[in-house]
Design a protein around this motif. Structure first.
Motif, PDB file in Angstrom:
ATOM      1  N   THR A   1      19.366   2.842  77.953  1.00 58.68           N
ATOM      2  CA  THR A   1      19.399   4.291  78.146  1.00 58.68           C
ATOM      3  C   THR A   1      19.367   4.618  79.632  1.00 58.68           C
ATOM      4  OG1 THR A   1      18.336   6.405  77.629  1.00 58.68           O
ATOM      5  CG2 THR A   1      16.880   4.523  77.840  1.00 58.68           C
TER       6      THR A   1
ATOM      7  N   VAL B   1      21.274   4.854  73.913  1.00 56.79           N
ATOM      8  CA  VAL B   1      21.396   6.303  74.070  1.00 56.79           C
ATOM      9  C   VAL B   1      22.659   6.561  74.904  1.00 56.79           C
ATOM     10  CG1 VAL B   1      20.316   8.434  74.854  1.00 56.79           C
ATOM     11  CG2 VAL B   1      18.885   6.549  74.016  1.00 56.79           C
TER      12      VAL B   1
ATOM     13  N   TYR C   1      20.933   6.573  69.432  1.00 53.04           N
ATOM     14  CA  TYR C   1      19.965   7.665  69.507  1.00 53.04           C
ATOM     15  C   TYR C   1      20.509   8.727  70.454  1.00 53.04           C
ATOM     16  CZ  TYR C   1      16.747   4.412  67.296  1.00 53.04           C
ATOM     17  OH  TYR C   1      16.154   3.534  66.420  1.00 53.04           O
ATOM     18  N   GLU C   2      20.253   9.988  70.139  1.00 53.48           N
ATOM     19  CA  GLU C   2      20.758  11.071  70.990  1.00 53.48           C
ATOM     20  C   GLU C   2      19.900  11.300  72.225  1.00 53.48           C
ATOM     21  OE1 GLU C   2      22.253  14.667  69.362  1.00 53.48           O
ATOM     22  OE2 GLU C   2      22.989  13.686  67.554  1.00 53.48           O
ATOM     23  N   GLU C   3      18.605  11.058  72.109  1.00 56.01           N
ATOM     24  CA  GLU C   3      17.674  11.261  73.214  1.00 56.01           C
ATOM     25  C   GLU C   3      16.786  10.020  73.342  1.00 56.01           C
ATOM     26  OE1 GLU C   3      17.530  13.937  75.197  1.00 56.01           O
ATOM     27  OE2 GLU C   3      19.124  14.951  74.090  1.00 56.01           O
TER      28      GLU C   3
ATOM     29  N   SER D   1      13.669   9.811  73.721  1.00 57.30           N
ATOM     30  CA  SER D   1      12.439   9.980  72.936  1.00 57.30           C
ATOM     31  C   SER D   1      12.654   9.680  71.453  1.00 57.30           C
ATOM     32  CB  SER D   1      11.882  11.397  73.109  1.00 57.30           C
ATOM     33  OG  SER D   1      12.825  12.349  72.670  1.00 57.30           O
ATOM     34  N   ASP D   2      13.891   9.775  70.982  1.00 59.19           N
ATOM     35  CA  ASP D   2      14.192   9.479  69.572  1.00 59.19           C
ATOM     36  C   ASP D   2      13.955   8.005  69.235  1.00 59.19           C
ATOM     37  OD1 ASP D   2      14.948  12.127  69.300  1.00 59.19           O
ATOM     38  OD2 ASP D   2      17.105  11.703  69.401  1.00 59.19           O
TER      39      ASP D   2
END
Length: 188
Positions: free
Chosen positions: A46, A82, A177-179, A181-182
């Motif tokens: 990410t 991400v 994952y989009e973010e 934190s996800d």
């Protein structure tokens, strides 16, 4: 370029207590071989740029990140990614600070570099974006206005990049994952 290098470096740990970068791994990326041992619980990537995503999708492993993904896949180590280019947009993003050399007057004492607590200003040259935290002190102190920061631009993702992200999500062992934190969902 996100001004997080020192923070990430202080948090790295784990079994080998080291931070792998392109600078310390050179061209063969020997550290990624450890990922093929199957001893890791998860590889997190990410953010993943459109370039990185397309290389992963087409099996190109020529950077530290793409090689790490390849080695993780070979050992069936789960991979969380991400991607930057998930939705068509528009999205707004902030460009990093920049030393405008055309405005820089090569002052005897570069006030911006003296006031920068991170040591990110390299007088008459550039801003070290690995050190810059975006506080704006340099911009506010430069009498020549040679430092720009925070310009907001609007981006639209290319269809090919969105398509590559869809292909990435179909690769076994990779979860999108989009973010960032996800990714915490993985641990629940």
């Amino acid at each position: 370029m996100y001004g997080l290098y020192d923070r990430v470096e202080s948090l790295t740990g784990g079994k080998y207590r080291e931070l792998a970068t392109d600078n310390n791994q050179k061209f063969s990326y020997p550290i990624t071989g450890r990922l093929s041992l199957g001893k890791y619980d998860l590889l997190i990537v990410t953010p993943a740029t459109a370039n990185t995503v397309s290389k992963i999708v087409y099996g190109i492993a020529d950077t530290l990140v793409t090689n790490a993904v390849a080695q993780s896949g070979k050992s069936h180590t789960p991979i969380a990614i991400v991607p930057v280019d998930i939705h068509p947009g528009p999205i707004e993003t902030i460009l990093p600070s920049k030393l405008e050399l055309s405005k820089c007057k090569n002052c005897d004492e570069c006030v911006a570099s003296l006031i920068c607590e991170q040591g990110a200003i390299i007088p008459y040259s550039e801003i070290d974006l690995q050190k810059c935290i975006g506080c704006g002190l340099c911009k506010n102190s430069c009498p020549e206005g040679a430092i720009s920061e925070g310009k907001i631009i609007t981006l639209y993702m290319r269809d090919i990049d969105i398509e590559n992200t869809k292909k990435l999500s179909k690769i076994e062992g990779i979860t999108i994952y989009e973010e960032p934190s996800d990714i915490l969902d993985y641990f629940e």
